[in-house]
Design a protein around this motif. Sequence first.
Motif, PDB file in Angstrom:
ATOM      1  N   LEU A  80      25.896   5.973  14.501  1.00 26.35           N
ATOM      2  CA  LEU A  80      26.017   6.536  13.161  1.00 26.35           C
ATOM      3  C   LEU A  80      27.303   6.032  12.534  1.00 26.35           C
ATOM      4  O   LEU A  80      28.212   5.576  13.222  1.00 26.35           O
ATOM      5  N   ILE A 102      21.475   6.724  12.911  1.00 26.73           N
ATOM      6  CA  ILE A 102      21.238   8.026  12.303  1.00 26.73           C
ATOM      7  C   ILE A 102      21.882   7.997  10.925  1.00 26.73           C
ATOM      8  O   ILE A 102      23.060   7.665  10.797  1.00 26.73           O
ATOM      9  N   SER A 103      21.137   8.348   9.903  1.00 27.47           N
ATOM     10  CA  SER A 103      21.688   8.440   8.555  1.00 27.47           C
ATOM     11  C   SER A 103      22.241   9.839   8.346  1.00 27.47           C
ATOM     12  O   SER A 103      21.506  10.826   8.459  1.00 27.47           O
ATOM     13  N   ILE A 104      23.519   9.930   8.016  1.00 28.30           N
ATOM     14  CA  ILE A 104      24.076  11.256   7.765  1.00 28.30           C
ATOM     15  C   ILE A 104      23.502  11.839   6.478  1.00 28.30           C
ATOM     16  O   ILE A 104      23.449  13.061   6.327  1.00 28.30           O
ATOM     17  N   GLU A 106      20.255  11.393   5.453  1.00 24.95           N
ATOM     18  CA  GLU A 106      18.948  11.945   5.822  1.00 24.95           C
ATOM     19  C   GLU A 106      19.117  13.217   6.650  1.00 24.95           C
ATOM     20  O   GLU A 106      18.347  14.170   6.487  1.00 24.95           O
ATOM     21  N   SER A 107      20.121  13.232   7.510  1.00 30.76           N
ATOM     22  CA  SER A 107      20.385  14.443   8.306  1.00 30.76           C
ATOM     23  C   SER A 107      20.800  15.601   7.416  1.00 30.76           C
ATOM     24  O   SER A 107      20.360  16.737   7.620  1.00 30.76           O
ATOM     25  N   ASP A 110      17.708  16.874   5.695  1.00 28.15           N
ATOM     26  CA  ASP A 110      16.913  17.699   6.610  1.00 28.15           C
ATOM     27  C   ASP A 110      17.477  19.116   6.702  1.00 28.15           C
ATOM     28  O   ASP A 110      16.723  20.099   6.705  1.00 28.15           O
ATOM     29  N   GLU A 111      18.796  19.212   6.751  1.00 29.38           N
ATOM     30  CA  GLU A 111      19.433  20.534   6.822  1.00 29.38           C
ATOM     31  C   GLU A 111      19.195  21.323   5.536  1.00 29.38           C
ATOM     32  O   GLU A 111      18.867  22.508   5.572  1.00 29.38           O
TER      33      GLU A 111
END
Length: 156
Positions: A80, A102-104, A106-107, A110-111
Amino acid sequence: MKILGIIGGVGPESTIDYYKTLISIYRQRVNDGSYPPLLINSINLQKMVDLITAKKFEEVADYLLTEINKLKLAGADFGLISANTPHIVFDDIKDKSPIPLISIIESACDEVKSLDVSKAGLLGTKFTMSSKIYDKVFEKNGIEIITPDSQDRELI
């Protein structure tokens, strides 16, 4: 256990925050006093700022890919980038990366989706705020990004 590789140093404060958070989460799950296996490649912040300021996005992507490759060579299984601004080129590098990334953004999306909200506030660097990198991901998921200067934003 898989090894996480982190591109850090771009936002030293966020690198530190990620490191501390990852250790905390790991130690909640693994209660033996150990630490998670991870690698941090602390890259040149000024080089990134200069390239992004000059809108040399292809060079930004090449630089990040070179640094991600160093993580792969050091043993990272996935990685990341621990700052928002370099995500300006995330779509350009994710398929070229030697390890899954991992895309922060996209994360974060999601949250926010898990909170079942339709609008989310965003604060960040000048580059992050003007790039609309969050808007692209969030709008696909029906979430509007609100910023202090929403009307003045332009895609860089």
